[in-house]
Design a protein around this motif. Structure first.
Motif, PDB file in Angstrom:
ATOM      1  N   UNK A 148      35.255  58.591 103.458  1.00 52.35           N
ATOM      2  CA  UNK A 148      36.104  59.647 102.898  1.00 52.35           C
ATOM      3  C   UNK A 148      37.176  59.046 101.995  1.00 52.35           C
ATOM      4  N   UNK A 149      37.803  57.957 102.435  1.00 47.01           N
ATOM      5  CA  UNK A 149      38.844  57.332 101.620  1.00 47.01           C
ATOM      6  C   UNK A 149      38.264  56.879 100.291  1.00 47.01           C
ATOM      7  N   UNK A 150      37.063  56.320 100.334  1.00 45.84           N
ATOM      8  CA  UNK A 150      36.441  55.857  99.099  1.00 45.84           C
ATOM      9  C   UNK A 150      36.093  57.006  98.173  1.00 45.84           C
ATOM     10  N   UNK A 151      35.457  58.034  98.728  1.00 43.53           N
ATOM     11  CA  UNK A 151      35.004  59.154  97.905  1.00 43.53           C
ATOM     12  C   UNK A 151      36.170  59.948  97.337  1.00 43.53           C
ATOM     13  N   UNK A 152      37.276  59.988  98.087  1.00 44.25           N
ATOM     14  CA  UNK A 152      38.409  60.794  97.643  1.00 44.25           C
ATOM     15  C   UNK A 152      39.201  60.102  96.560  1.00 44.25           C
ATOM     16  N   UNK A 153      38.836  58.852  96.259  1.00 45.29           N
ATOM     17  CA  UNK A 153      39.540  58.068  95.238  1.00 45.29           C
ATOM     18  C   UNK A 153      40.970  57.722  95.646  1.00 45.29           C
ATOM     19  N   UNK A 154      41.317  57.939  96.910  1.00 47.38           N
ATOM     20  CA  UNK A 154      42.672  57.564  97.332  1.00 47.38           C
ATOM     21  C   UNK A 154      42.876  56.061  97.235  1.00 47.38           C
ATOM     22  N   UNK A 155      41.781  55.296  97.278  1.00 43.39           N
ATOM     23  CA  UNK A 155      41.925  53.847  97.240  1.00 43.39           C
ATOM     24  C   UNK A 155      41.327  53.261  95.975  1.00 43.39           C
ATOM     25  N   UNK A 156      41.400  53.990  94.874  1.00 43.32           N
ATOM     26  CA  UNK A 156      40.728  53.435  93.700  1.00 43.32           C
ATOM     27  C   UNK A 156      41.493  52.301  93.035  1.00 43.32           C
ATOM     28  N   UNK A 157      42.596  51.863  93.679  1.00 44.95           N
ATOM     29  CA  UNK A 157      43.255  50.638  93.212  1.00 44.95           C
ATOM     30  C   UNK A 157      42.482  49.415  93.743  1.00 44.95           C
ATOM     31  N   UNK A 158      41.543  49.703  94.635  1.00 46.79           N
ATOM     32  CA  UNK A 158      40.742  48.658  95.269  1.00 46.79           C
ATOM     33  C   UNK A 158      39.944  47.875  94.235  1.00 46.79           C
ATOM     34  N   UNK A 159      39.951  46.558  94.356  1.00 44.64           N
ATOM     35  CA  UNK A 159      39.112  45.768  93.450  1.00 44.64           C
ATOM     36  C   UNK A 159      37.728  45.528  94.026  1.00 44.64           C
ATOM     37  N   UNK A 160      37.626  45.563  95.345  1.00 44.93           N
ATOM     38  CA  UNK A 160      36.307  45.343  95.925  1.00 44.93           C
ATOM     39  C   UNK A 160      36.300  45.588  97.413  1.00 44.93           C
ATOM     40  N   UNK A 161      35.078  45.749  97.972  1.00 40.40           N
ATOM     41  CA  UNK A 161      34.895  45.990  99.399  1.00 40.40           C
ATOM     42  C   UNK A 161      33.963  44.935  99.980  1.00 40.40           C
ATOM     43  N   UNK A 162      34.306  44.497 101.193  1.00 39.51           N
ATOM     44  CA  UNK A 162      33.433  43.573 101.911  1.00 39.51           C
ATOM     45  C   UNK A 162      32.872  44.304 103.128  1.00 39.51           C
ATOM     46  N   UNK A 163      31.577  44.267 103.289  1.00 43.14           N
ATOM     47  CA  UNK A 163      30.953  44.901 104.450  1.00 43.14           C
ATOM     48  C   UNK A 163      30.260  43.838 105.299  1.00 43.14           C
ATOM     49  N   UNK A 164      30.955  43.351 106.355  1.00 47.28           N
ATOM     50  CA  UNK A 164      30.268  42.426 107.261  1.00 47.28           C
ATOM     51  C   UNK A 164      29.302  43.229 108.106  1.00 47.28           C
ATOM     52  N   UNK A 165      28.208  42.621 108.536  1.00 44.41           N
ATOM     53  CA  UNK A 165      27.321  43.354 109.410  1.00 44.41           C
ATOM     54  C   UNK A 165      27.976  43.527 110.761  1.00 44.41           C
ATOM     55  N   UNK A 166      28.137  44.756 111.213  1.00 46.17           N
ATOM     56  CA  UNK A 166      28.621  44.971 112.572  1.00 46.17           C
ATOM     57  C   UNK A 166      27.654  45.879 113.321  1.00 46.17           C
ATOM     58  N   UNK A 167      27.734  47.170 113.056  1.00 42.67           N
ATOM     59  CA  UNK A 167      26.879  48.094 113.796  1.00 42.67           C
ATOM     60  C   UNK A 167      25.985  48.850 112.811  1.00 42.67           C
ATOM     61  N   UNK A 168      25.070  49.651 113.333  1.00 41.40           N
ATOM     62  CA  UNK A 168      24.142  50.413 112.499  1.00 41.40           C
ATOM     63  C   UNK A 168      24.875  51.330 111.534  1.00 41.40           C
ATOM     64  N   UNK A 169      25.969  51.942 111.998  1.00 40.87           N
ATOM     65  CA  UNK A 169      26.678  52.889 111.142  1.00 40.87           C
ATOM     66  C   UNK A 169      27.340  52.187 109.961  1.00 40.87           C
ATOM     67  N   UNK A 170      27.973  51.041 110.218  1.00 44.62           N
ATOM     68  CA  UNK A 170      28.610  50.283 109.135  1.00 44.62           C
ATOM     69  C   UNK A 170      27.548  49.793 108.156  1.00 44.62           C
ATOM     70  N   UNK A 171      26.396  49.429 108.697  1.00 47.29           N
ATOM     71  CA  UNK A 171      25.298  48.953 107.871  1.00 47.29           C
ATOM     72  C   UNK A 171      24.893  49.996 106.839  1.00 47.29           C
ATOM     73  N   UNK A 172      24.764  51.232 107.283  1.00 42.94           N
ATOM     74  CA  UNK A 172      24.387  52.304 106.362  1.00 42.94           C
ATOM     75  C   UNK A 172      25.576  52.703 105.490  1.00 42.94           C
ATOM     76  N   UNK A 173      26.799  52.590 106.036  1.00 47.15           N
ATOM     77  CA  UNK A 173      27.982  52.876 105.232  1.00 47.15           C
ATOM     78  C   UNK A 173      27.978  51.983 103.990  1.00 47.15           C
ATOM     79  N   UNK A 174      27.615  50.721 104.200  1.00 47.88           N
ATOM     80  CA  UNK A 174      27.581  49.788 103.072  1.00 47.88           C
ATOM     81  C   UNK A 174      26.667  50.287 101.966  1.00 47.88           C
ATOM     82  N   UNK A 175      25.444  50.703 102.340  1.00 46.15           N
ATOM     83  CA  UNK A 175      24.504  51.208 101.337  1.00 46.15           C
ATOM     84  C   UNK A 175      25.051  52.451 100.649  1.00 46.15           C
TER      85      UNK A 175
END
Lengths: 255, 420, 374
Positions: C79-106
């Motif tokens: 939600x934070x990403x889609x809402x553009x509230x964090x569009x000052x972000x230069x990049x995101x790191x997605x470490x593998x943790x759980x199935x949900x985070x895995x799909x969140x990355x995609x």
């Protein structure tokens, strides 16, 4: 050609008679526990009130949750097709239809030919339906019909965060106890239902023009909240509650 | 429209009986393993079974058992039991049913035989890791975890090194438990047979390209059992050769899986095991045939990574790049390929509460399909084994509405064709 | 305390803080979602790592991408990403943790157009040599990838410097926890929460100073504190906890949270990076040795043993598990951990939480009842 449509919902049964694109009459009664009897009665009542005879009705289509219990119908269609056809009759340019009924809500997307392109239904959870508003009206001891007007008086809607109708009711009761004003609470309730429904609508995509049908369409507060959430103007069907029956009658003319 | 009994009989797939017999014998063998001095391994559905076959270990699949529990409508009771044991009802229903089943020897065959070892490959999900940890504690047997790193956009060289080393660790693990070395020649044989079996399964699924299709996805869900459980055995090859021949014969004779195939659909995600007949009939009433699905094709989808002559080596990539271990956009590409290959009119997605890796991403895949192929998509919210998450009247309405849209489109497109 | 007030500002308005930090320092803002993220590598690349925990707003846009049976942490982050509230972000790191985070990355990669996107596919297994080698390989690859993306060279020197900083942070927070365990009234639980949370958002160099200042102030105060034997000492356990409000609820009911096993708490600072030649191998070593997250595997009962040990070391009366709805790894662990607790005679309470928290009354009642029991 004169046709009829019967829409059997879980709370109300509706009937409509349509001839060459014009609406001759509509009727609403409570369904009760006998859907088949309700179908017969609403049709008969509408005929007698309109001064018409069943012999002049060429075809009949039934829709709604109880559509299969209307034994005298020539064919059944789901409420998706029926609502689409009903809205299309009122505005052939319509592209998105939002229907919020007593027990479910749906969004229907039409293509440029007026055909249903996609739909999404919320039938698992009361929080996006008329039932949510009924529960809240009881908790606030306010007549549900006054909800719309009262909410428009609010300057700052209360925040209601519970996803579940039952727990939202508890939340509303705490708000009353905290002294928040009824118009603000009602406005907050409308924000809540609008948020739930607009999430669902986003899944089919919002293309204008948009129309809202179903019992809840009569609530100006909900419509207002939805317009703001979706960023579009929403036309309220003057035949909101009977839109499904009208659509069924329109579909009957294609048989 | 109703068929005569003769017609219904003609349409029935004859190989079904043989499958039932084979699976019955298989489970009897598994349950009497100890008497025959054989070892039993519980393994995940995406796990590398070939080394087990090569070591003459009987592989048992709790997930296949889960499907049987679902199909026999015993899922609700077992899931409720798991909840009384303290397991949240939001957890995978295969896991919940299996964990509780083990404590009461419930289910349709009186419970699975106790494992001598557990082999857990996480290429299908992270849930199996937790599930097998629970069972390792319960049964107090050795657990081997085959960790196949997720391939979001690529199969990295780091992952390759890691997985290949684990293949060696896996073989050592099996050798230690069995007290003997693996016969490398036999392993090569098993690899060849496994590959042959996968090829045959793909050919069986490909017969659905024909119109009418000789089999539905529901048939495929049933006939899937052997390629999952006994991949690498001659029995599997014999069976699928027979099934393929039967399918080819049906194609030749114009026998379709449903009486009147007017609309062809693609299914996504695991089956709703306890409602297969109802779903099959519901779609057939609309003259719609689910001709293909993304689930059954997962057991022949890795063939492009397998080098028959170096099975053990290429196993690493083959098992790492299965359908559920790749990115959502990759999955969407494969869905589009299937839509084109089988020429389908619509896409049915089972949003399966129990399977997060399969279900999260479906909304995006649906959007890709709508954008790139413009066909109607229907999402059915349910669960694969826990019937409490299935709402018949609501799903029935959605299927009806979906089919109405598909029919309308076919009529419109025919009208447009004749007009142009 | 000034330092806590400063932290509270950052925790309440993280994005405006980060935006200002970006403008002032010119550093690239790199978001991450899991405590296994090697912050040191991000820092050595000259960027600023900050953690995303979900959203405080209503979830709406994420509903078009993730079904309702996904935890609100993952849906909130999307939600934070889609809402553009964090569009000052230069990049995101997605470490593998759980199935949900895995799909969140995609889903993030497919839908969010701003910032770079890097996957960090860490091993799920941590207890074999091949897994440990893979951990090092993956961290080396990450170091190369982020260097190339940010067009810098991640040098061993820069890594060593970053390790010194992060170790100092970990040690300080641990010392504060220790002090607080000895004198629970020294600092309300919600202040400790604020401090730890700010540590995952703030510029790391000034953070080192802020933490040591806080520690000195607390040490000075500690001398005046009298021990309170009536306080019921409690351990909290779970994954992510986004709710400082639970601490006053527990404290009002006569309890004191003296330690925790939270991803956003103790597991963040547990274990220092050890000495050694190769900095990446050292960072890998810490990730392998630290208390395990349920989404990863070290052995069959390590975490249960750890919690029992914590209870004994911190002289606690009971453990309250706060598990997020739809968090599978934690929910699978729970029944066997409970058995362990039962055998050790340790009272346990399980609460299923969500973002937002359920009605205050419901939680309070449960805390009170549990504390009456222990």
């Amino acid at each position: 050609m004169r046709t009829a449509g019967i829409d059997i919902g879980s709370i109300t049964a509706k009937a409509a008679i349509v001839e060459d694109g014009g609406i001759l009459g509509t009727k609403i009664i409570f369904t009760g526990y006998n859907a088949e009897a309700a179908g017969v009665k609403v049709y008969q009542d509408l005929l007698s009130e309109s001064g018409l005879d069943t012999s002049s009705i060429a075809k009949i289509v039934s829709t709604g949750y109880g559509r299969n219990s209307v034994k005298f119908a020539d064919k059944t269609f789901t409420e998706i097709m029926a609502h689409a056809a009903g809205a299309y009759l009122l505005n052939p340019k319509i592209r998105t239809i939002i229907d919020i009924g007593g027990q479910d809500s749906k969004a229907i997307a039409l293509d440029e030919h007026g055909k249903v392109r996609n739909f999404v239904m919320n039938d698992k959870c009361a929080a996006g339906t008329g039932r949510f508003l009924e529960v809240m009206a009881r908790a606030l001891e306010v007549n549900l019909d006054e909800f719309g007007a009262m909410s428009l008086q609010s300057k700052l809607p209360s925040k209601i965060s519970s996803l579940c109708t039952v727990f939202a009711e508890s939340e509303v009761i705490s708000l009353i106890a905290r002294g928040e004003k009824r118009p603000d609470i009602i406005a907050g309730i409308h924000e809540s239902i609008a948020a739930r429904v607009s999430s669902m609508i986003a899944r089919v995509g919002v293309a204008e023009p948009v129309m809202i049908t179903g019992g809840v369409a009569r609530n100006a507060g909900v419509v207002d909240a939805l317009e703001r959430k979706l960023g579009v103007k929403i036309a309220v069907s003057s035949y909101a509650q009977v839109n499904g029956a009208i659509g069924a009658a329109v579909l009957a003319a294609t048989l | 429209m109703s068929e005569t009994n003769l017609e219904k009989d003609k349409r029935k797939i004859k190989s079904e009986k043989k499958m039932r017999d084979i699976m019955t014998t298989y489970y009897i063998d598994a349950k009497t393993a100890r008497q025959n001095n054989k070892k039993v391994a519980w393994i995940t559905s995406g796990g590398p079974v070939e080394p087990l076959i090569a070591m003459d270990i009987i592989p048992v699949y709790p997930e296949n058992h889960g499907a049987m529990i679902g199909a026999s409508k015993m899922g609700v009771d077992l899931c409720e039991k798991a909840e009384t044991m303290g397991y949240s009802n939001d957890l995978c229903s295969y896991a919940r049913s299996d964990i509780s089943c083990a404590t009461v020897n419930g289910g349709p065959i009186g419970g699975l035989p106790e494992p001598d070892m557990l082999v857990c490959c996480n290429n299908i999900c992270g849930t199996v890791l937790k599930w097998y940890e629970v069972q390792a504690r319960y049964f107090n047997v050795p657990l081997f975890i085959f960790d196949t790193p997720f391939c979001h956009t690529e199969y990295t060289k780091e992952a390759k090194r890691y997985v290949e080393r684990q293949i060696n660790e896996y073989i050592l693990f099996l050798e230690n438990i069995c007290g003997r070395k693996m016969d490398q020649d036999h392993m090569k044989e098993v690899g060849k047979i496994s590959f042959e079996g996968q090829k045959l399964w793909q050919e069986v699924l490909d017969t659905a390209i024909n119109k009418p299709s000789p089999l539905t996805a529901f048939d495929a869900f049933f006939h899937l059992a052997l390629i999952v459980t006994l991949r690498g055995t001659q029995q599997t090859i014999d069976y699928y050769q027979g099934l393929l021949a039967e399918m080819k014969e049906r194609v030749r004779a114009g026998i379709g899986a449903i009486p009147q195939e007017k609309y062809r659909l693609l299914w996504d995600n695991l089956p709703i095991w306890y409602r297969m007949k109802w779903l099959s009939q519901k779609f057939a009433e609309h003259n719609a045939c689910l001709v293909a699905d993304t689930y059954t094709s997962a057991w022949c989808g890795s063939m492009k990574y397998i080098d028959e002559s170096k099975f053990l080596d290429s196993m690493a990539e083959a098992y790492s790049r299965i359908y559920l271990n790749i990115g959502v956009d990759e999955m969407a590409k494969m869905v589009i390929e299937m839509i084109d290959k089988y020429d389908v009119d619509g896409f049915v997605l089972h949003s399966n509460r129990s399977c997060k890796p399969y279900s999260f991403g479906q909304l995006d895949i649906q959007r890709v399909v709508e954008k790139e192929r413009g066909i109607p998509c229907l999402m059915i919210e349910a669960d694969m084994v826990d019937e409490r998450s299935f709402s018949e009247s609501q799903i029935s309405t959605r299927i009806d509405a979906f089919m109405e849209i598909i029919k309308e489109r076919k009529i419109s497109s025919r009208v447009r064709e004749t007009e142009s | 305390m000034d330092t806590i007030a400063e932290c509270r500002k950052i925790v309440d308005q993280p994005y405006s803080y980060l935006q200002k930090l970006k403008e002032k320092s010119g550093k690239r803002m790199v978001g991450y979602v899991c405590s296994y993220t090697p912050e040191e590598i991000i820092m050595a690349a000259g960027a600023h790592p900050f953690r995303l925990f979900g959203t405080k707003q209503n979830i709406h846009l994420a509903d078009s991408h993730l079904q309702s049976y996904c935890c609100s942490v993952v849906r909130g982050i999307l939600e934070e990403g889609l809402s553009r509230r964090i569009d000052f972000l230069d990049g995101m790191i997605f470490p593998h943790s759980c199935d949900s985070i895995q799909r969140l990355s995609d889903i993030w990669r497919m839908n969010i157009p701003f910032g770079f996107h890097l996957d960090l596919v860490l091993p799920v297994k941590l207890n074999t040599l091949s897994a440990q080698d893979y951990m090092i390989d993956v961290l080396k690859k990450f170091s190369t990838d982020i260097g190339r993306t940010l067009q810098v060279e991640v040098t061993d020197n820069a890594l060593r410097k970053a390790i010194t900083t992060t170790n100092a942070i970990r040690q300080s927070i641990k010392d504060i926890y220790d002090l607080r365990s000895q004198h629970p009234r020294l600092m309300p639980g919600s202040d400790l929460y604020t401090l730890v949370r700010a540590s995952m958002i703030m510029d790391r160099e000034p953070l080192v100073d802020l933490l040591s200042e806080t520690l000195s102030e607390l040490k000075a105060k500690a001398g005046e504190e009298k021990a309170d034997a009536s306080l019921k000492r409690i351990i909290l356990a779970g994954g992510i906890c986004n709710h400082p409000d639970i601490y006053p609820m527990i404290e009002d009911a006569g309890g004191a949270v003296v330690w925790d096993d939270f991803c956003t708490g103790a597991r963040y600072f547990t274990e220092l990076v050890q000495e050694g030649a190769d900095p990446i191998a050292r960072i890998a070593g810490r990730l392998i040795n630290r208390v395990v997250c349920p989404a990863k595997h070290t052995d069959l009962d390590g975490r249960a043993k750890h919690i029992v040990r914590l209870v004994k070391e911190e002289n606690a009366r009971g453990v309250i598990f706060l598990l997020f709805k739809f968090c599978d790894p934690h929910a699978f662990d729970y029944p066997d951990i409970k058995k362990y607790m039962d055998e050790a005679g340790i009272p346990v309470l399980l609460l299923e939480i969500d973002d937002p928290l359920p009605a205050e009354g419901q939680l309070k009642t449960r805390f009170e009842a549990f504390l009456e029991m222990v």
